[in-house]
Design an enzyme around this catalytic site. Structure first.
Site, PDB file in Angstrom:
ATOM      1  N   GLY A  46      27.663  -2.523  -9.085  1.00  0.00           N
ATOM      2  CA  GLY A  46      28.755  -1.833  -8.406  1.00  0.00           C
ATOM      3  C   GLY A  46      29.054  -2.358  -7.015  1.00  0.00           C
ATOM      4  CG  HIS A  47      27.622  -3.360  -2.816  1.00  0.00           C
ATOM      5  ND1 HIS A  47      27.249  -4.442  -2.063  1.00  0.00           N
ATOM      6  CD2 HIS A  47      28.207  -2.499  -1.961  1.00  0.00           C
ATOM      7  CE1 HIS A  47      27.572  -4.232  -0.796  1.00  0.00           C
ATOM      8  NE2 HIS A  47      28.154  -3.052  -0.718  1.00  0.00           N
ATOM      9  CG  PHE A  48      31.577  -5.593  -3.638  1.00  0.00           C
ATOM     10  CD1 PHE A  48      32.089  -4.322  -3.408  1.00  0.00           C
ATOM     11  CD2 PHE A  48      30.928  -6.236  -2.597  1.00  0.00           C
ATOM     12  CE1 PHE A  48      31.991  -3.729  -2.155  1.00  0.00           C
ATOM     13  CE2 PHE A  48      30.826  -5.642  -1.342  1.00  0.00           C
ATOM     14  CZ  PHE A  48      31.352  -4.389  -1.118  1.00  0.00           C
TER      15      PHE A  48
END
EC number: 4.2.1.59
Length: 143
Positions: A46-48
């Site tokens: 999720g990052h990224f």
């Protein structure tokens, strides 16, 4: 100090143990650790997406964990919990991405009783990735 020995000092476990090895320890003064940043780290999804970057706050947490090893290596603090109290003057200088090896250097610069301050620097090779002051307290014995 390998991963198993680190777990004998710190209560952190996967996925939040962010130090793979401790290379140097001067009890109560400083420690140097290492984090091998894998593409399989939980936070990269999720990052990224498509451009994975290690979150800066996790770099600072890794520095705090290395500092905790130095602190909890003192005989009077063995078996206790080191509590991360805050960060000041933090700067992120370089992105940390999969394949990087982080060298984590934390020095205890002030210790009064069970409260103190450290200074951490994270490097990729010779390049400074992050740095800042780390505030901490030593808690009660872990049962």
């Amino acid at each position: 100090m390998d991963w198993n020995a680190i777990q004998g000092i710190l209560p952190h476990r996967y996925p939040f143990l962010l130090v793979d090895r401790v290379l140097e320890v001067e009890a109560g003064r400083r420690a140097v650790g290492q984090k091998n940043v894998s593409g399989n780290e939980w936070y990269f999804s999720g990052h990224f997406p498509g451009q994975p970057v290690m979150p800066g706050v996790l770099i600072m947490e890794a520095l705090a964990q290395v500092g905790a090893v130095a602190l909890l290596s003192l005989p009077e603090f063995q078996g206790r919990l080191a509590l991360f109290g805050g960060m000041d003057r933090v700067r992120f200088r370089r992105q940390v991405v999969p394949g990087d090896v982080l060298r984590l250097e934390t020095e205890i610069i002030k210790l009064k009783g069970r409260v103190g301050k450290g200074y951490g620097r994270a490097f990729v090779g010779e390049e400074l990735a992050a740095e800042g002051e780390l505030l901490f307290a030593v808690g009660e014995k872990i049962e």
